[in-house]
Design a protein around this motif. Structure first.
Motif, PDB file in Angstrom:
ATOM      1  N   ARG A 214       0.834  -1.204   0.000  1.00 11.97           N
ATOM      2  CA  ARG A 214       0.000   0.000   0.000  1.00 11.97           C
ATOM      3  C   ARG A 214       0.869   1.255   0.000  1.00 11.97           C
ATOM      4  O   ARG A 214       0.580   2.226  -0.708  1.00 11.97           O
ATOM      5  CB  ARG A 214      -0.933  -0.010   1.206  1.00 11.97           C
ATOM      6  CG  ARG A 214      -1.962   1.101   1.191  1.00 11.97           C
ATOM      7  CD  ARG A 214      -3.090   0.862   2.179  1.00 11.97           C
ATOM      8  NE  ARG A 214      -2.642   0.874   3.559  1.00 11.97           N
ATOM      9  CZ  ARG A 214      -2.646  -0.173   4.360  1.00 11.97           C
ATOM     10  NH1 ARG A 214      -3.050  -1.358   3.901  1.00 11.97           N
ATOM     11  NH2 ARG A 214      -2.233  -0.090   5.610  1.00 11.97           N
ATOM     12  N   ALA A 215       1.942   1.247   0.791  1.00  7.78           N
ATOM     13  CA  ALA A 215       2.847   2.397   0.831  1.00  7.78           C
ATOM     14  C   ALA A 215       3.489   2.637  -0.537  1.00  7.78           C
ATOM     15  O   ALA A 215       3.625   3.784  -0.971  1.00  7.78           O
ATOM     16  CB  ALA A 215       3.926   2.187   1.894  1.00  7.78           C
ATOM     17  N   GLU A 221       1.480   6.901  -6.737  1.00  2.00           N
ATOM     18  CA  GLU A 221       0.404   7.858  -7.000  1.00  2.00           C
ATOM     19  C   GLU A 221       0.879   9.282  -6.734  1.00  2.00           C
ATOM     20  O   GLU A 221       0.564  10.207  -7.486  1.00  2.00           O
ATOM     21  CB  GLU A 221      -0.805   7.533  -6.126  1.00  2.00           C
ATOM     22  CG  GLU A 221      -1.542   6.278  -6.530  1.00  2.00           C
ATOM     23  CD  GLU A 221      -2.704   5.968  -5.604  1.00  2.00           C
ATOM     24  OE1 GLU A 221      -2.906   6.724  -4.635  1.00  2.00           O
ATOM     25  OE2 GLU A 221      -3.418   4.980  -5.844  1.00  2.00           O
ATOM     26  N   LEU A 222       1.634   9.450  -5.633  1.00  7.85           N
ATOM     27  CA  LEU A 222       2.146  10.774  -5.290  1.00  7.85           C
ATOM     28  C   LEU A 222       3.051  11.306  -6.395  1.00  7.85           C
ATOM     29  O   LEU A 222       2.923  12.462  -6.819  1.00  7.85           O
ATOM     30  CB  LEU A 222       2.904  10.694  -3.956  1.00  7.85           C
ATOM     31  CG  LEU A 222       3.524  11.991  -3.444  1.00  7.85           C
ATOM     32  CD1 LEU A 222       2.440  12.976  -3.035  1.00  7.85           C
ATOM     33  CD2 LEU A 222       4.444  11.704  -2.261  1.00  7.85           C
ATOM     34  N   GLY A 267       0.078  18.184   2.460  1.00  5.83           N
ATOM     35  CA  GLY A 267      -0.630  17.842   3.689  1.00  5.83           C
ATOM     36  C   GLY A 267      -0.705  16.346   3.904  1.00  5.83           C
ATOM     37  O   GLY A 267      -0.488  15.845   5.009  1.00  5.83           O
ATOM     38  N   GLY A 268      -0.978  15.593   2.845  1.00  7.99           N
ATOM     39  CA  GLY A 268      -1.008  14.144   2.964  1.00  7.99           C
ATOM     40  C   GLY A 268       0.355  13.540   3.197  1.00  7.99           C
ATOM     41  O   GLY A 268       0.482  12.456   3.774  1.00  7.99           O
ATOM     42  N   ASP A 269       1.396  14.252   2.772  1.00 10.60           N
ATOM     43  CA  ASP A 269       2.754  13.737   2.896  1.00 10.60           C
ATOM     44  C   ASP A 269       3.237  13.696   4.338  1.00 10.60           C
ATOM     45  O   ASP A 269       4.243  13.071   4.652  1.00 10.60           O
ATOM     46  CB  ASP A 269       3.703  14.603   2.064  1.00 10.60           C
ATOM     47  CG  ASP A 269       4.796  13.776   1.418  1.00 10.60           C
ATOM     48  OD1 ASP A 269       4.659  12.540   1.402  1.00 10.60           O
ATOM     49  OD2 ASP A 269       5.770  14.357   0.937  1.00 10.60           O
ATOM     50  N   ARG A 278      -4.080   8.918   3.286  1.00 15.31           N
ATOM     51  CA  ARG A 278      -3.453   9.491   2.100  1.00 15.31           C
ATOM     52  C   ARG A 278      -4.399   9.426   0.897  1.00 15.31           C
ATOM     53  O   ARG A 278      -4.349  10.285   0.017  1.00 15.31           O
ATOM     54  CB  ARG A 278      -2.151   8.752   1.773  1.00 15.31           C
ATOM     55  CG  ARG A 278      -0.966   9.134   2.673  1.00 15.31           C
ATOM     56  CD  ARG A 278       0.278   8.353   2.296  1.00 15.31           C
ATOM     57  NE  ARG A 278       1.439   8.786   3.074  1.00 15.31           N
ATOM     58  CZ  ARG A 278       2.385   9.579   2.631  1.00 15.31           C
ATOM     59  NH1 ARG A 278       2.322  10.059   1.399  1.00 15.31           N
ATOM     60  NH2 ARG A 278       3.406   9.913   3.393  1.00 15.31           N
ATOM     61  N   GLU A 279      -5.244   8.399   0.860  1.00 19.09           N
ATOM     62  CA  GLU A 279      -6.182   8.270  -0.251  1.00 19.09           C
ATOM     63  C   GLU A 279      -7.108   9.482  -0.335  1.00 19.09           C
ATOM     64  O   GLU A 279      -7.451   9.936  -1.435  1.00 19.09           O
ATOM     65  CB  GLU A 279      -7.011   6.993  -0.079  1.00 19.09           C
ATOM     66  CG  GLU A 279      -6.192   5.715  -0.191  1.00 19.09           C
ATOM     67  CD  GLU A 279      -7.040   4.480   0.023  1.00 19.09           C
ATOM     68  OE1 GLU A 279      -8.272   4.630   0.213  1.00 19.09           O
ATOM     69  OE2 GLU A 279      -6.482   3.362  -0.007  1.00 19.09           O
TER      70      GLU A 279
END
Length: 296
Positions: A214-215, A221-222, A267-269, A278-279
């Motif tokens: 998942r990571a 995606e990032l 922000g998600g980072d 993160r999704e």
């Protein structure tokens, strides 16, 4: 009074059980955050109370009264020595760098340090015990020092970072950390999360198979979203040179959306690499980029 700290096999992640024993009674407290357990252990040790051996939490015996990295329920933080003032904050940074694998980390107080507060072989760090978030300029200065010294730069801030600072740090892969007065150290971007010691990761060790998968997906995606933002930003700049007012207005709206998307990614980072939240950030960015494409 004696203290025994337990980590139940099926307990809540990042939590443990404290068992206090006195000559008269035995008190059991469940679902206590491990950071609180560590503080309780040290407080009782300072009073001379013995600690019984228990299961290990975050890399060491719970009965050990020395500093160990401990994690809260989210697995985000290390608990080190307190940092009430700037001198203690620098000592906290020294402690944390040693935890990350720089055993010779030391403060530079008392000499010309070129803006560097902590030095180690292969690492330089700056600490800002400020009441306001750190902006981009101090990060650029430290990055330059690190480049000149062939050392990895680390930044520690009491009050976090501005969006512009986060954007710049992510672009240069600089590790950013925030800290609190009680000695809690929090990774603020992916570069910092990837450096976190195993004891500071969820579960107190390496990610499991599914978490790692998942990571990796979130990382891909990032990277894809950042590249898309960069490509659309270049297109937006071209549209701002158009002779048609309507096109320039659309480009201005797109610029605002692109900035919001970039800040949402930052922000998600801050979250751990496998955190499902993160999704949500990535979905916000995707929606913003859809609007940008319609505008451009």
């Amino acid at each position: 009074m004696s203290l025994e700290l337990l980590q139940p096999r099926f307990g809540k992640p990042g939590h443990g059980t404290a068992v206090l024993r006195t000559p008269a009674e035995r008190l059991k407290i469940e679902d206590v955050p491990q950071a609180a357990l560590a503080r309780l252990r040290r407080a009782l040790a300072a009073e001379g109370a013995p600690a019984a051996e228990g299961d290990s939490v975050a890399g060491g015996p719970l009965g050990d009264t020395s500093h160990h990295a401990t994690t809260d329920a989210a697995g985000l933080s290390d608990l080190g020595p307190p940092a009430v003032d700037w001198t203690q904050a620098e000592e906290l940074a020294v402690w944390h760098l040693r935890l990350l694998g720089y055993p010779d980390a030391r403060c530079t107080r008392g000499g010309a340090d070129s803006g560097v507060d902590v030095l180690a072989t292969g690492a330089v760090a700056q600490v800002k015990h400020w009441a306001q978030p750190v902006g981009q300029p101090p990060l650029r200065d430290l990055f330059g020092v690190g480049q000149a010294a062939a050392a990895k730069p680390f930044f520690y801030s009491l009050s976090g970072y501005t969006p512009q600072a986060l954007e710049w740090a992510n672009a240069t892969n600089m590790a950013l950390f925030a800290y609190s007065a009680d000695g809690r150290v929090l990774a603020q971007n992916s570069a910092a999360h990837m450096l976190a010691p195993s004891s500071a990761r969820p579960g107190g060790g390496n990610l499991g198979f599914f978490e790692q998968a998942r990571a990796d997906r979130y990382r891909r995606e990032l990277e894809k979203l950042r590249q898309e933002i960069n490509d659309l930003t270049a297109l937006m700049h071209k549209r701002t040179q158009s002779r048609r007012p309507a096109v320039r207005r659309s480009a201005g709206e797109a610029a605002s959306l692109l900035l919001s998307a970039s800040r949402a990614l930052d922000g998600g980072d801050v979250l751990p690499p496998a955190d499902r939240r993160r999704e949500d950030f990535h979905q916000v960015v995707r929606e913003a980029l859809k609007q940008v494409k319609r505008l451009l």
